[in-house]
Design an enzyme around this catalytic site. Sequence first.
Site, short mmCIF file in Angstrom:
data_model
loop_
_atom_site.label_atom_id
_atom_site.label_comp_id
_atom_site.label_asym_id
_atom_site.label_seq_id
_atom_site.Cartn_x
_atom_site.Cartn_y
_atom_site.Cartn_z
N HIS A 85 0.83 -1.21 0.00
CA HIS A 85 0.00 0.00 0.00
C HIS A 85 0.87 1.26 0.00
O HIS A 85 1.82 1.34 0.77
CB HIS A 85 -1.02 0.01 1.15
CG HIS A 85 -0.46 -0.01 2.54
ND1 HIS A 85 -0.20 1.15 3.25
CD2 HIS A 85 -0.11 -1.03 3.36
CE1 HIS A 85 0.25 0.82 4.45
NE2 HIS A 85 0.33 -0.48 4.55
N ASP A 106 -0.46 4.26 0.50
CA ASP A 106 -0.98 5.28 1.44
C ASP A 106 -0.29 5.13 2.78
O ASP A 106 0.23 4.07 3.13
CB ASP A 106 -2.51 5.19 1.60
CG ASP A 106 -2.99 3.90 2.26
OD1 ASP A 106 -2.41 2.82 1.97
OD2 ASP A 106 -3.93 3.95 3.07
N GLU A 166 -5.30 1.29 2.35
CA GLU A 166 -5.14 0.28 3.39
C GLU A 166 -5.33 0.87 4.77
O GLU A 166 -5.97 0.28 5.63
CB GLU A 166 -3.74 -0.36 3.29
CG GLU A 166 -3.61 -1.67 4.06
CD GLU A 166 -3.25 -1.51 5.52
OE1 GLU A 166 -3.36 -2.49 6.26
OE2 GLU A 166 -2.84 -0.40 5.94
N GLU A 167 -4.78 2.06 4.99
CA GLU A 167 -4.80 2.63 6.34
C GLU A 167 -6.18 3.17 6.74
O GLU A 167 -6.37 3.57 7.88
CB GLU A 167 -3.75 3.76 6.46
CG GLU A 167 -2.30 3.30 6.26
CD GLU A 167 -1.78 2.40 7.38
OE1 GLU A 167 -2.55 2.00 8.25
OE2 GLU A 167 -0.58 2.09 7.34
#
Length: 457
Positions: free
Chosen positions: A85, A87, A152-153
């Site tokens: 990811h 992010d 993802e976060e």
Amino acid sequence: MNDVLDFLRQQQSISLEQLCSFLRIPSVSADSAYAPQMGICAEWVQNSMTEAGLKATIYPTKGHPIVYGERIENPALPTVLVYGHYDVQPPDPLNLWTTPAFEPQVRDGKLFARGATDDKGQLFTHLKSIEAWTKIHGSLPVNVKVLIEGEEEVGGVNLDHFLETHKQLLKADVAVVSDTSQYADGIPAITCGLRGIVAAEVRLKGPSKDLHSGIYGGSIANPVNALAKMCGKLVGDDGRIQIPGFYDDVLELTSIEQEQYAVLPFSESAFLKEVGSSATFGEAGRSTLVRRTARPTCDINGIAGGYQGEGPKTIIPSRAVAKITCRLVPKMNPTKVLDALEKFLKANCPPGIEFEFKRSHGCEAFVFDPTSDWLTAARKAVETAFGQPPVLIREGGSIPVVLSFKQILGIDTLLLGWGRNSDNLHSPDEHIHVTDFHRGTLASACLWSELAKVKKT
Ligand code: BES
Ligand code: MN
Ligand code: MN
């Protein structure tokens, strides 16, 4: 193989400089103010995939874009789906960073920046190793499909939709994710289990406006008092979670698993130093390592309400809110846990307070078959690069996509982390040890040749 490793060693300072340019892009998925940077970061990933010899495309979603690149050498070879990811977590609190979060700097052998280990630094190792193979040999020993997402976060839902609608494109034999950690410095790990998670927000409304606490105090319920009280009841003094039924479905460790935990080296004092605490706390009768990775939790992530400024202010605040997450272990059902949490909090809400419970993301826990041929191949690759065989562990964090890969694409995931839990993930001064980054690129390069030897089923 050795020529690929030599090339990676020669390229180390260039690779690190490129990682710095990746880290300079503030790709914070949670904050809409950063939306333009998310697009810029996706393009950066696409360019870097192209440079590595992949055919790369950006797929827009309802949220942040997904970047996908592939290189199909020969359909008879195993196909590996690599995930990462781009992010990152918000950099706050900003004043606690030694140098600014998006101005990468190397100090004491560590590269400091938001995303250095979670997950830009780790995912970039795979792009660099793919590039080394294609530049040195003109091909890879396996087919690779690389999927890098930007949500993802924030527990985004768009990736699952992408998996559902691109099953053929993403068809692979096994997935590889470098978004976990080594067990300890120099003791590499393959993570065979992750905890699941549920998240919710409790919002309490009292009087329609803040009130003078002298004039009205004692006559109506105060939402901050109420919230503090209900949250205070969640965890007992013995560390057990007090929500009725919370432990009903919890899968206990088998005796073999207990033995595996018992032989892992663990220093309580080193652990306390790592977290900066004076004592551990948790469920009675369980070791710190077990509590941290194989037992469920209930944590308040943030609580707010009333006056936060300087000096006193005598009010009964009108509102209060808390954000809560529970980590889940195998067999616990996310919906059931949220239902029980909501019921428990609501039952503890005094009259005159309006109760709202907002559910957010969630996923189940996951344990992985430690006997698969893919895992054996990965162990060899990690041992070659680290000079030390990896231990098999469970981790406490959550990576929802691993479950989606199983459920939607029908494949298992190799969780190979090069960083360390002490790298300040989600905290100020996040970093990656420069040696871990370089070792990761070597391990990744070895991984392709080891996975190539596995017979597809
Ligand atoms: N990379 C982490 C998860 C992780 C870190 C697992 C270290 C094991 C060891 C990931 O980026 C993360 O932060 N996941 C979130 C998931 C949530 C937002 C759904 C988490 O665990 O809080
Ligand atoms: Mn991560
Ligand atoms: Mn993270």
